[in-house]
Design a protein around this motif. Structure first.
Motif, mmCIF file in Angstrom:
data_model
loop_
_atom_site.group_PDB
_atom_site.id
_atom_site.type_symbol
_atom_site.label_atom_id
_atom_site.label_comp_id
_atom_site.label_asym_id
_atom_site.label_seq_id
_atom_site.Cartn_x
_atom_site.Cartn_y
_atom_site.Cartn_z
ATOM 1 N N HIS A 1 -6.409 0.513 1.569
ATOM 2 C CA HIS A 1 -6.113 -0.582 2.498
ATOM 3 C C HIS A 1 -6.907 -0.342 3.768
ATOM 4 C CE1 HIS A 1 -2.988 -3.284 4.709
ATOM 5 N NE2 HIS A 1 -3.969 -3.990 4.201
ATOM 6 N N ALA A 2 -7.852 -1.188 3.995
ATOM 7 C CA ALA A 2 -8.715 -1.028 5.162
ATOM 8 C C ALA A 2 -8.787 -2.364 5.895
ATOM 9 C CB ALA A 2 -10.107 -0.584 4.739
ATOM 10 N N THR A 3 -9.357 -2.337 7.072
ATOM 11 C CA THR A 3 -9.541 -3.592 7.785
ATOM 12 C C THR A 3 -10.800 -3.499 8.636
ATOM 13 O OG1 THR A 3 -8.422 -5.345 9.031
ATOM 14 C CG2 THR A 3 -8.184 -3.102 9.879
ATOM 15 N N GLY A 4 -11.051 -4.557 9.368
ATOM 16 C CA GLY A 4 -12.247 -4.618 10.195
ATOM 17 C C GLY A 4 -12.248 -5.911 10.980
ATOM 18 N N TRP A 5 -13.418 -6.305 11.391
ATOM 19 C CA TRP A 5 -13.493 -7.398 12.357
ATOM 20 C C TRP A 5 -14.506 -8.437 11.921
ATOM 21 C CZ3 TRP A 5 -9.411 -6.080 14.800
ATOM 22 C CH2 TRP A 5 -9.101 -4.733 14.916
ATOM 23 N N ASP A 6 -14.027 -9.669 11.813
ATOM 24 C CA ASP A 6 -14.876 -10.805 11.468
ATOM 25 C C ASP A 6 -15.357 -11.361 12.811
ATOM 26 O OD1 ASP A 6 -16.076 -12.828 10.086
ATOM 27 O OD2 ASP A 6 -14.234 -13.954 9.704
ATOM 28 N N ALA A 7 -16.304 -10.662 13.426
ATOM 29 C CA ALA A 7 -16.449 -10.806 14.871
ATOM 30 C C ALA A 7 -17.554 -11.753 15.357
ATOM 31 C CB ALA A 7 -16.632 -9.427 15.497
ATOM 32 N N LYS B 1 13.268 6.701 1.391
ATOM 33 C CA LYS B 1 11.985 6.427 0.730
ATOM 34 C C LYS B 1 11.818 4.941 0.425
ATOM 35 C CE LYS B 1 11.369 10.939 -1.476
ATOM 36 N NZ LYS B 1 11.116 11.590 -2.782
ATOM 37 N N LEU B 2 12.916 4.308 0.018
ATOM 38 C CA LEU B 2 12.829 2.877 -0.288
ATOM 39 C C LEU B 2 12.529 2.071 0.969
ATOM 40 C CD1 LEU B 2 15.819 2.319 -2.769
ATOM 41 C CD2 LEU B 2 13.417 2.744 -3.302
ATOM 42 N N MET B 3 13.060 2.537 2.089
ATOM 43 C CA MET B 3 12.838 1.819 3.347
ATOM 44 C C MET B 3 11.523 2.213 4.022
ATOM 45 S SD MET B 3 14.798 -0.608 4.101
ATOM 46 C CE MET B 3 14.258 -0.851 5.801
ATOM 47 N N ALA B 4 10.949 3.335 3.603
ATOM 48 C CA ALA B 4 9.754 3.846 4.275
ATOM 49 C C ALA B 4 8.599 2.836 4.343
ATOM 50 C CB ALA B 4 9.290 5.147 3.612
ATOM 51 N N PRO B 5 8.324 2.071 3.288
ATOM 52 C CA PRO B 5 7.224 1.096 3.408
ATOM 53 C C PRO B 5 7.485 0.057 4.498
ATOM 54 C CG PRO B 5 7.774 1.445 1.103
ATOM 55 C CD PRO B 5 8.845 2.124 1.919
ATOM 56 N N PHE B 6 8.752 -0.313 4.680
ATOM 57 C CA PHE B 6 9.075 -1.346 5.665
ATOM 58 C C PHE B 6 9.161 -0.749 7.070
ATOM 59 C CE2 PHE B 6 10.973 -2.617 1.623
ATOM 60 C CZ PHE B 6 10.438 -3.878 1.476
ATOM 61 N N ALA B 7 9.840 0.384 7.158
ATOM 62 C CA ALA B 7 10.112 1.004 8.463
ATOM 63 C C ALA B 7 9.592 2.435 8.436
ATOM 64 C CB ALA B 7 11.618 0.966 8.738
ATOM 65 N N MET C 1 0.832 -1.201 0.000
ATOM 66 C CA MET C 1 0.000 0.000 0.000
ATOM 67 C C MET C 1 0.874 1.263 0.000
ATOM 68 S SD MET C 1 -1.017 2.679 2.074
ATOM 69 C CE MET C 1 -0.869 2.221 3.799
ATOM 70 N N ARG C 2 1.881 1.284 0.856
ATOM 71 C CA ARG C 2 2.707 2.490 0.995
ATOM 72 C C ARG C 2 3.481 2.782 -0.285
ATOM 73 N NH1 ARG C 2 3.178 4.250 6.354
ATOM 74 N NH2 ARG C 2 2.128 2.876 7.836
ATOM 75 N N MET C 3 4.012 1.736 -0.903
ATOM 76 C CA MET C 3 4.745 1.997 -2.143
ATOM 77 C C MET C 3 3.789 2.495 -3.229
ATOM 78 S SD MET C 3 7.049 -0.396 -4.674
ATOM 79 C CE MET C 3 5.675 -1.223 -5.432
ATOM 80 N N LYS C 4 2.641 1.828 -3.370
ATOM 81 C CA LYS C 4 1.686 2.228 -4.415
ATOM 82 C C LYS C 4 1.233 3.671 -4.207
ATOM 83 C CE LYS C 4 1.406 -1.415 -6.967
ATOM 84 N NZ LYS C 4 1.685 -1.351 -8.415
ATOM 85 N N ARG C 5 1.033 4.012 -2.961
ATOM 86 C CA ARG C 5 0.634 5.378 -2.654
ATOM 87 C C ARG C 5 1.704 6.366 -3.105
ATOM 88 N NH1 ARG C 5 -1.519 8.035 2.605
ATOM 89 N NH2 ARG C 5 -0.583 10.091 2.454
ATOM 90 N N MET C 6 2.956 6.066 -2.793
ATOM 91 C CA MET C 6 4.041 6.965 -3.190
ATOM 92 C C MET C 6 4.221 6.970 -4.704
ATOM 93 S SD MET C 6 6.641 6.056 -0.054
ATOM 94 C CE MET C 6 7.972 7.223 -0.305
#
Length: 871
Positions: free
Chosen positions: A74-80, A770-776, A62-67
RNA sequence: GCCCGCGUGGCGGAAUAGGUAGACGCAACGGACUUAAAAUCCGUUGGCCGCAAGGCCGUGCCGGUUCGAGUCCGGCCGUGGGCACCA
C-alpha cells in the motif's frame, strides 16, 4: 476522562516511522496483496473527509492482509500537475513547484496524523523528473507505435516503415481512412521526410491533428470536456476552436477494451458505463451515388434492413461533400444554414428539446436498393464525428428522422411491420422495434434480424457496401496549453516543405520544464512555454539542425494512467519497472476510488496498460482486478459538503478532538462504504466510547496499567463461541469491505466480555485487539504493549477461528401458525423433524391458535422453525 | 428519453441461501453516582390496544408466487447518479 489518544497516537506514529514498520518488500515466500486508493491531488485546501473514507478502507484491508501473512503493498504519492497550482501561480507569481511542495507537506502531515500505514519509501510524485521521465517514455512508445490490425496489437513503427520501404503502403495492416493516398515502394523512396511523416501519422498511436477544443479566452487555455461545466459555473466563457493537438489513438483498442471488461471484478455500473462509452454498434457502411455527379455518399447504419425505407439523406454540416454537391439554387440557403450552425454553442446544439433544423442541398442520391432518387439534406442532428458523418434517413423507423421528415414534409414509408398492424396504414409514430420486412423487395417477409443479414450480403455482393462495426469512443485529445504539465519529448523540424513532429531519443529524457517569468497564458492559445524562445528553439540531436520544441504539455491524466506500476519499483532509473517487481505484484488486487472516474481514469489506465502489455512490459492484460467505489459523505443536513454551505467537516479538527482511531473507525462505522450518507457529528461519540471502554479494561483513570480484570482462565462456552463467530465475521466483512458490520461485531464482543463473570480471558481480549487493530491501530498497539507484549501488533498473526466452535449448541425454534410467530423455544441443535413438530403441538399458544381448525400441513425447517398450516 | 442504483424506527443503519424485522450505534426518556454538572454505569425505547397474559398493524404504494416475502416476480410512485440527436 477520555483515554490519552493524542499522546499514544504520536508515540506509535513515531515508532512506525523509526522502525519502518510499513516497508514492504518483494518476498517470494509470501503471497502478495496489492491494494490501492487514488493518490491525491495536493490542493491548497488540504484533506477533505472523502479522503479518510477511502484511505482508511484501504488501510484496514492492508493491515488485515499483512497480519494474514501477505506481502501487503500500500503506497501513495502525489498527482501534482494540474490547473489549480498553475492558476495560483498566475495569481501570486509563485512557482507551482513551491505551492505543490507546500501542499504536499500539509497532506503528508494529515495522512500521518490519521495513522496510515503507507510504505513511504515508495512515494511517487508525477511532477518529479525521475517520474515523468517515464510518462514521457510511454508517450514515445505511443508515438513510435502503430496498431497492427491483423495482430490487434501495438508494434514498433520502424517495422512498418521497413515493410513500406520494401512493399509500399498498399495492404499494410493499419486502419487507414478511405481516401488515403497510397505510396508505391518507389514513391515512398522518393517521398520527402515531411510526406512520410504525414502518412505515418495515420498509423501512429500518438499523432497531431487539428481538433476542435474547448477554448477559454479568459484562462487563455483549452479545457478538457469534464472541466467545462466547472469553469462555466465560475462565469468563464468556453468556445469551440480548432487547434493543433496531440491525440492518442484509443479507438484502435476499442474492441480489446470492450472485450476484456468481461474479465474484471468491477461494479456492474462502471462496467456498463465503459461499455456504453465505447459504444459498439454492428451494421453496414453503404454507398449512395449522387445523381448527375461523380461522388458517393457513404453512410453507416445499424438498420440495413430498412434501406428500402430510406427516403432522404442527411449530411452533417461539416461534411466535406457539402460544398461539392450543393446546387447553385440552394447555395445561399446552405451558406446561411452553415453560418447559423457555427454560431450555435454546444449547449444549443445538443439541446434535445429543440426543433430539428436543416436545409436541402438541391442534390439527389440514388437508393441502391430500389434506384429511387432521394433528396440530400444538411442538418445538425447528424454529427460529423460519428460514423461517416452522413446518414440514410428512414423516417418510418427512426425517431429523429421521423421528426425531421415531419418538419420538412419528407415522405415516410413503412418497411417494417409491427405484429397485428395493417402494413398499408400510414405511420403516425416511428416504429423502431423489430418486426417483419414489408415493401422491401427481396427482404419481404423476413424478420428484422434476418433482413439485416440478407441486406448486408446483398450490398456486399453488389459492391454497394460492407459489414462494419463502429464505436462511439473517440480518440483521446492529449494536449493542454499549460505550463504545469509534462512537456512532450517532441521537436518539430522542417526540411523545406513544412514542419513535422519528430521524437526525441530516449536518452534525452526527461525533458524538463524551463523556468519562466510569467505563468500567464500566452493568450494565443499556446502554453506559456511558447513565450520562451531559448527553450522553444533548439537543435535536432540527430542532424544538429534547427528545431522547435512542442510547447503543449500533457493532461493530468498522463501521470495518473500508470502510477500504480511505479510504486512497485519507484527508484528504477534504467526501466519503468523491473520485470521481477511487475510479475510479483501485478495486477492490483483491490482499487478503491470514486465512481466519477468510471470512464476517464479507469478507461485511460486500461488503454495505457494494454500498450505496455503489447510490449511485454506488463504481464496482465488488465491492471485492476477488483474496483470498488466509496460513496459520498454529505454534510450534517444531508446536503453536499461545501464551503459556501458552511458544513465542511475538517479532519484535523476531528483528530484533535477524538483521536485518529475514533475518526478512522467512525467514518467506516457510519454505513456501507459504497453508500452516500450524511455525517452525524453526535454519532462519533458512540465509537469513541467504545474505544474508551476497550482502553479501560486494563488502564485505570490515572493512566496506570492494571491487568487484574484479565484472567488466564478459559472463556465461558458462550463467550468462546461468540469469539470464534466474531473472528470469522470480522475477517469476512473486511474482505467484503463491510466495515460497518465488522466494527459492530467487535462492539458486541466487548459487550459480552464485560459481562463475563470471572474476568476477561487474556486470549479473548488479545484477539479483540487484533481484530480492532486495522481500524484503530494506535490504541491496539498501546494496549498490546501494556499487556506485556513486545514489538508491533502488526507483526503478529491474525486470529484464527474454528468453524466448529462458531456453531450454536442451542437454537431458538420459531413456532408459527399459518406463518405467524406464536411461540419461541430454545432447543438443542440437530433435533429430528418429528421432535420439532412435537414441540409445536405442545405449545399452549400454538394450540390456542389451531384450536377448532384442521391441520393441513406442518412445515419443519430443522434448527429454525415449525409452521403449522391450519384452516 | 435511455442505462444503473436506492426507498426499513426520531436518525445512521442490520437482517450475507425466502424462515424471529429493527443487530450495533446515535438521540430521547427513567434511574444510580455527584453539593451540582460533565464523564461513567444500569434500565426503557417501531406504532396501536391491554393491569397482565397476549393481540392487531408494520420494511414507499398496488398486485402476484409461496406454508412463509424487507428479500423473488409484475406494475406504479418517489429519489440519487451517469449518458444523452451516436444513425
Amino acid at each position: 476522562m477520555a483515554y490519552p489518544f493524542s499522546e499514544i497516537e504520536l508515540k506509535w506514529q513515531e515508532y512506525w516511522r523509526s522502525h519502518e514498520t510499513y516497508r514492504v518488500t518483494l518476498d517470494p515466500s509470501k503471497p502478495k496483496y496489492f491494494v490501492m486508493d487514488m493518490f491525491p491531488y495536493p490542493s491548497g485546501e488540504g484533506l477533505h473527509m472523502g479522503h479518510p473514507l477511502s484511505y482508511t478502507a484501504t488501510d484496514v484491508v492492508m493491515r488485515m492482509k499483512r497480519m494474514q501473512g501477505f506481502a501487503a503493498m500500500h503506497a501513495t504519492g502525489w498527482d501534482a500537475f494540474g490547473l489549480p497550482a498553475e492558476q495560483y501561480a498566475v495569481k501570486y507569481k509563485l512557482h507551482p513547484r513551491i505551492t505543490t511542495e507546500r501542499n504536499i507537506a500539509t497532506y503528508r502531515r494529515q495522512l500521518d496524523s490519521l495513522g496510515y500505514g503507507y510504505d513511504w519509501s515508495r512515494e511517487i510524485n508525477t511532477t518529479d523528473p525521475n517520474y515523468f521521465k517515464w510518462t514521457q517514455w510511454i508517450f514515445l512508445k505511443f508515438f513510435n507505435s502503430y496498431f497492427d490490425t491483423e495482430e490487434q496489437k501495438a508494434r514498433p513503427i520502424e517495422e512498418l516503415v521497413r515493410r513500406i520501404a520494401s512493399e509500399g503502403t498498399a495492404g499494410i495492416p493499419c486502419a487507414l481512412p478511405r481516401d488515403t493516398k497510397h505510396y508505391s515502394k518507389e514513391a515512398w523512396g522518393a517521398a520527402t521526410a515531411k510526406e512520410r511523416s504525414d502518412f505515418l501519422a495515420q498509423c501512429r498511436l500518438a499523432y497531431v491533428a487539428d481538433a476542435p477544443v474547448n477554448w477559454c479566452p479568459e484562462l487563455g487555455t483549452v479545457l478538457a470536456n469534464e472541466e467545462v461545466p466547472e469553469q462555466e459555473e465560475k462565469g468563464y466563457t468556453v468556445l469551440r476552436r480548432n487547434m493543433r493537438q496531440w491525440v492518442l489513438r484509443i479507438t484502435a483498442y476499442a474492441e480489446r477494451l470492450l472485450r476484456d471488461l468481461d474479465t474484471v471484478n468491477w461494479p456492474e455500473s462502471t462496467v456498463q458505463s465503459q461499455r456504453n462509452w465505447i459504444g459498439r454498434s454492428e451494421g453496414a457502411e453503404i454507398d449512395f451515388s449522387i445523381a448527375g455527379a461523380d461522388h458517393t455518399i457513404r453512410v453507416f447504419t445499424t438498420r440495413p434492413d430498412t434501406l428500402f425505407g430510406a427516403t432522404y439523406m442527411v449530411l452533417a454540416p461539416e461534411h466535406p461533400l457539402v460544398a461539392k454537391i450543393t446546387t447553385g439554387a440552394q447555395d445561399g440557403a446552405v451558406r446561411n444554414y452553415l453560418e447559423e450552425v457555427r454560431r450555435k454553442s454546444d449547449l444549443e446544439r445538443t439541446d434535445l428539446a429543440r426543433e430539428k433544423t436543416g436545409v436541402f442541398t438541391g442534390a439527389y442520391a440514388i437508393n441502391p436498393a430500389n434506384g429511387k432518387h432521394i433528396p440530400i439534406w444538411i442538418a445538425d442532428y447528424v454529427l460529423i464525428s460519428y460514423g461517416t458523418g452522413a446518414i440514410m434517413a428512414v423516417p418510418g423507423h427512426d425517431e429523429r428522422d421521423f421528426e425531421f421528415a415531419g418538419a420538412f414534409g419528407l415522405p415516410i414509408v413503412r418497411v417494417v411491420q409491427a405484429p397485428g398492424v395493417d402494413a398499408s396504414e400510414p405511420l403516425v409514430t416511428p416504429f423502431t422495434e423489430d418486426g417483419i420486412a414489408v415493401h422491401s423487395g427481396f427482404l419481404d417477409g423476413l424478420s428484422t434480424e434476418q433482413a439485416k443479414q440478407r441486406m448486408i450480403e446483398w450490398v456486399e455482393a453488389s459492391g454497394a457496401g460492407v459489414r462494419t462495426v463502429k464505436y462511439k469512443l473517440r480518440d483521446w485529445l492529449f494536449s493542454r496549453q499549460r505550463y504545469w504539465g509534462e512537456p512532450f519529448p517532441i521537436i518539430y523540424v522542417d526540411e523545406g516543405d513544412g514542419e513535422y513532429p519528430k521524437a526525441l531519443p530516449e536518452r534525452m529524457l526527461p525533458v524538463i520544464l524551463p523556468e519562466v517569468e510569467s505563468y500567464q497564458p500566452s493568450g494565443t492559445g499556446e502554453s506559456p512555454l511558447a513565450t520562451i524562445p531559448e527553450w522553444v528553439n533548439t537543435t535536432d540531436p540527430e542532424t544538429g539542425r534547427f528545431a522547435r520544441r512542442e510547447t503543449n504539455t500533457m493532461p493530468q491524466w498522463a501521470g495518473s494512467s500508470w502510477y500504480f506500476l511505479r510504486y512497485l519499483d519507484p527508484k528504477n532509473d534504467t526501466a519503468l519497472i523491473s520485470s521481477d517487481a511487475e510479475r510479483y505484484w501485478m495486477p492490483v488486487d483491490l482499487y478503491i476510488g470514486g465512481a466519477e472516474h468510471a470512464v476517464t481514469h479507469w478507461l485511460y489506465s486500461r488503454f495505457w496498460h494494454k500498450l505496455l502489455y503489447d510490449y511485454g512490459i506488463v504481464h496482465t492484460p488488465e491492471p485492476f482486478q477488483r474496483i470498488f467505489h466509496q460513496g459520498m459523505l454529505l454534510g450534517e443536513n444531508g446536503s453536499k459538503m461545501s464551503k459556501s454551505l458552511g458544513n465542511v467537516i475538517n479532519p484535523d479538527q476531528l483528530v484533535s478532538e477524538y483521536g485518529a482511531d475514533t475518526v478512522r473507525s467512525y467514518v467506516l462505522f457510519l454505513g456501507p462504504l459504497e453508500g452516500t450518507k450524511p455525517w452525524d457529528s453526535k454519532g462519533i461519540m458512540g465509537v469513541h466510547r467504545f474505544l474508551n471502554r476497550l482502553w479501560r479494561v486494563i488502564v485505570r483513570e490515572d493512566n496506570t496499567t492494571d491487568r487484574s480484570s484479565i484472567t488466564d482462565g478459559t472463556p465461558s462456552s458462550s463467550l468462546e463461541r461468540l469469539l470464534h463467530q466474531t473472528i470469522k465475521k470480522v475477517g469476512d466483512d473486511i474482505e467484503a469491505l463491510r466495515f460497518n458490520t465488522a466494527i459492530s461485531a467487535c462492539m458486541i464482543l466487548l459487550n459480552a466480555m464485560e459481562e463475563e463473570s470471572g474476568g476477561i480471558p487474556r486470549a479473548a481480549y488479545e484477539a479483540l485487539l487484533k481484530l480492532m487493530a486495522p481500524f484503530a491501530p494506535h490504541i491496539a498497539e498501546e494496549l498490546w504493549q501494556r499487556l506485556g507484549n513486545a514489538g508491533t501488533i502488526f507483526d503478529t498473526t491474525w486470529p484464527a477461528y474454528d468453524e466448529a466452535k462458531t456453531v450454536e449448541t442451542t437454537v431458538t425454534l420459531i413456532l408459527q401458525v399459518n406463518g405467524k410467530v406464536r411461540d419461541k423455544l430454545d432447543v438443542p441443535r440437530g433435533l429430528m423433524t418429528a421432535d420439532l413438530e412435537a414441540f409445536a403441538r405442545q405449545s399452549p399458544n400454538v394450540m390456542k391458535h389451531i384450536d377448532g381448525k384442521q391441520i393441513k400441513k406442518v412445515i419443519v425447517v430443522q434448527d429454525k422453525l415449525v409452521n403449522v398450516v391450519a384452516a
